[in-house]
Design an enzyme around this catalytic site. Structure first.
Site, PDB file in Angstrom:
ATOM      1  N   ARG A 269      22.503 -34.754 -22.057  1.00 47.13           N
ATOM      2  CA  ARG A 269      21.298 -33.960 -22.266  1.00 47.13           C
ATOM      3  C   ARG A 269      20.909 -34.066 -23.734  1.00 47.13           C
ATOM      4  O   ARG A 269      21.495 -33.417 -24.592  1.00 47.13           O
ATOM      5  CB  ARG A 269      21.559 -32.508 -21.863  1.00 47.13           C
ATOM      6  CG  ARG A 269      20.466 -31.553 -22.319  1.00 47.13           C
ATOM      7  CD  ARG A 269      20.612 -30.172 -21.732  1.00 47.13           C
ATOM      8  NE  ARG A 269      21.870 -29.502 -22.031  1.00 47.13           N
ATOM      9  CZ  ARG A 269      22.149 -28.896 -23.175  1.00 47.13           C
ATOM     10  NH1 ARG A 269      21.299 -28.924 -24.173  1.00 47.13           N
ATOM     11  NH2 ARG A 269      23.310 -28.275 -23.320  1.00 47.13           N
ATOM     12  N   HIS A 273      19.231 -27.060 -23.503  1.00 43.00           N
ATOM     13  CA  HIS A 273      19.536 -26.678 -22.126  1.00 43.00           C
ATOM     14  C   HIS A 273      18.267 -26.203 -21.430  1.00 43.00           C
ATOM     15  O   HIS A 273      17.946 -26.622 -20.316  1.00 43.00           O
ATOM     16  CB  HIS A 273      20.593 -25.580 -22.113  1.00 43.00           C
ATOM     17  CG  HIS A 273      20.932 -25.072 -20.752  1.00 43.00           C
ATOM     18  ND1 HIS A 273      21.673 -25.797 -19.848  1.00 43.00           N
ATOM     19  CD2 HIS A 273      20.611 -23.913 -20.142  1.00 43.00           C
ATOM     20  CE1 HIS A 273      21.798 -25.106 -18.728  1.00 43.00           C
ATOM     21  NE2 HIS A 273      21.165 -23.959 -18.871  1.00 43.00           N
ATOM     22  N   TYR A 282      25.364 -25.799 -31.700  1.00 46.04           N
ATOM     23  CA  TYR A 282      26.676 -26.052 -31.119  1.00 46.04           C
ATOM     24  C   TYR A 282      27.047 -27.526 -30.976  1.00 46.04           C
ATOM     25  O   TYR A 282      28.137 -27.840 -30.515  1.00 46.04           O
ATOM     26  CB  TYR A 282      26.799 -25.369 -29.747  1.00 46.04           C
ATOM     27  CG  TYR A 282      25.714 -25.711 -28.739  1.00 46.04           C
ATOM     28  CD1 TYR A 282      25.758 -26.903 -28.012  1.00 46.04           C
ATOM     29  CD2 TYR A 282      24.651 -24.840 -28.512  1.00 46.04           C
ATOM     30  CE1 TYR A 282      24.765 -27.209 -27.088  1.00 46.04           C
ATOM     31  CE2 TYR A 282      23.660 -25.140 -27.591  1.00 46.04           C
ATOM     32  CZ  TYR A 282      23.721 -26.321 -26.875  1.00 46.04           C
ATOM     33  OH  TYR A 282      22.748 -26.633 -25.962  1.00 46.04           O
TER      34      TYR A 282
END
Length: 376
Positions: A269, A273, A282
């Site tokens: 990805r 998200h 992150y």
């Protein structure tokens, strides 16, 4: 966890012995010798390769347009699929028109490939409708927000089709994070026990929101299928042709009555998200840059160039087509009218229900209070 590598096995991964993901085209566009899987693509000639590339580009344009619309306040939310185009288009092209798809919330590319009008792809995300498309028209459910629930729905539908003698396959799409949900575990157990004709398609994009896949599973996710007696295969999810081949294999198994299969597509990805997420908090820019070099669209373009199937006319045609689809997505989204608020009570149950009737009356009274305030 299986880490990305440029070494891939030519042996299908169908048992507990772990090999490298199936790959047919390297990131530089060079084909990989794999007679077993290339034989599944004997019908894919120059025209089909160009068509595949076109679908990949249009899918990305739909995604980037929807993401931009959300950033501009035209959509409440969007779940980007940037980087996962090959996993979606490659698998969707393996399905028959009478097969049925149960998706998660990220499969806009699958919906487009199944025939969904680009004009309806954002309706639910704008908050003006309970759904995007009519499931009956394309044999595909609408986006499922409850993580993993579609695995159970797909298994039940597949088992019912099996009982009725329908020779179809049912596809259940989900991410790596969903494999930690009990719903997926229950679906695998039921599908295995009753030989339901369902293909479990896991898009392992390495991140379940902010949690890396290594925290989801200490072993390759495909191994979970083996514990249920379900054959599984791990595939390079950024290789559209490899995904097409292994999905055709699993779909044929389901349609023949041989039972369920599990596919783990190793992809990434590249975006957030959802548009409510900030992935820079992150994960590192270096990791994202590494996967950009494995871009699924670049891979097919390099293959076309290597095989003399790329020219400026084709490039222009694809660009014009994707621009046209992008305009449809934008114009149709902005043109969506706000619905009558009372419509939220429609289609909650198949028939009348006293609870809904009471809530409808209460809400009508609430809205009427505003009108009285304006008159006074």
């Amino acid at each position: 966890m299986v880490t990305p590598t440029t070494r891939y096995s030519t042996t299908p991964q169908t048992g507990p012995g772990i090999t490298y993901p199936v790959q047919l085209v390297q990131p530089d566009g060079q084909r990989v010798l794999d007679r077993d899987h290339w034989s599944l693509l004997s019908d894919i000639g120059p025209d089909e390769l160009r068509s595949l590339y076109t679908d990949l580009v249009i899918t990305r344009r739909i995604d980037t347009e929807a993401t931009s619309l959300q950033r501009q306040g035209q959509l409440g939310l969007w779940a980007p699929l940037l980087g996962q185009e090959a996993a979606q288009i490659g698998s969707a092209r393996a399905l028959h028109s009478d097969d049925y798809v149960f998706c998660s919330y990220r499969e806009a590319g699958v919906a487009y490939c199944r025939g969904a009008d680009p004009a309806v792809l954002t309706r639910m995300w704008r908050g003006v409708s309970h759904s995007c498309w009519d499931p009956g028209e394309i044999n595909m459910t609408n986006p499922a927000i409850v993580v993993g629930a579609q695995g159970l729905h797909a298994t039940g539908y597949a088992y019912a089709a099996h009982l009725e003698g329908a020779d179809i396959a049912v596809m259940a799409y989900f991410g790596d994070g969903a494999t930690s949900q009990g719903d997926i575990a229950e679906a695998l157990g039921f599908a295995s026990t009753w030989s339901a004709p369902v293909v479990f398609f896991c898009q392992n994009n390495h991140w379940a929101i902010s949690e890396p896949v290594r925290l989801q599973s200490q072993t390759p996710i495909v191994r979970r299928a083996y514990g249920y007696g379900i054959p599984g295969v791990q595939v390079d999810g950024n290789d559209a042709l490899a995904v097409l081949a292994v999905t055709r294999q699993s779909v044929a198994r389901a349609r023949s009555g041989a039972g369920p299969s599990f596919i783990e597509a190793i992809t990434y990805r590249m975006g957030p998200h959802t548009t409510a997420d900030d992935p820079t908090r992150y994960r590192s820019a270096a990791e994202t840059e590494l996967w950009k070099r494995r871009d699924p669209i670049d891979r097919v373009r390099r293959l076309l160039k290597r095989e003399g199937l790329w020219d400026t006319d084709f490039q222009r045609e694809v660009q014009e087509h994707s621009d046209a689809v992008g305009r449809v997505v934008r114009d149709s989204t902005i043109g969506l009218a706000a619905p009558d608020p009372m419509r939220m009570f429609d289609h909650v149950y198949t028939g009348e229900h006293p609870l809904i009737d009471a809530e409808r009356d209460d809400y009508a009274g609430y809205l009427a209070g505003f009108e009285e305030g304006v008159r006074s």
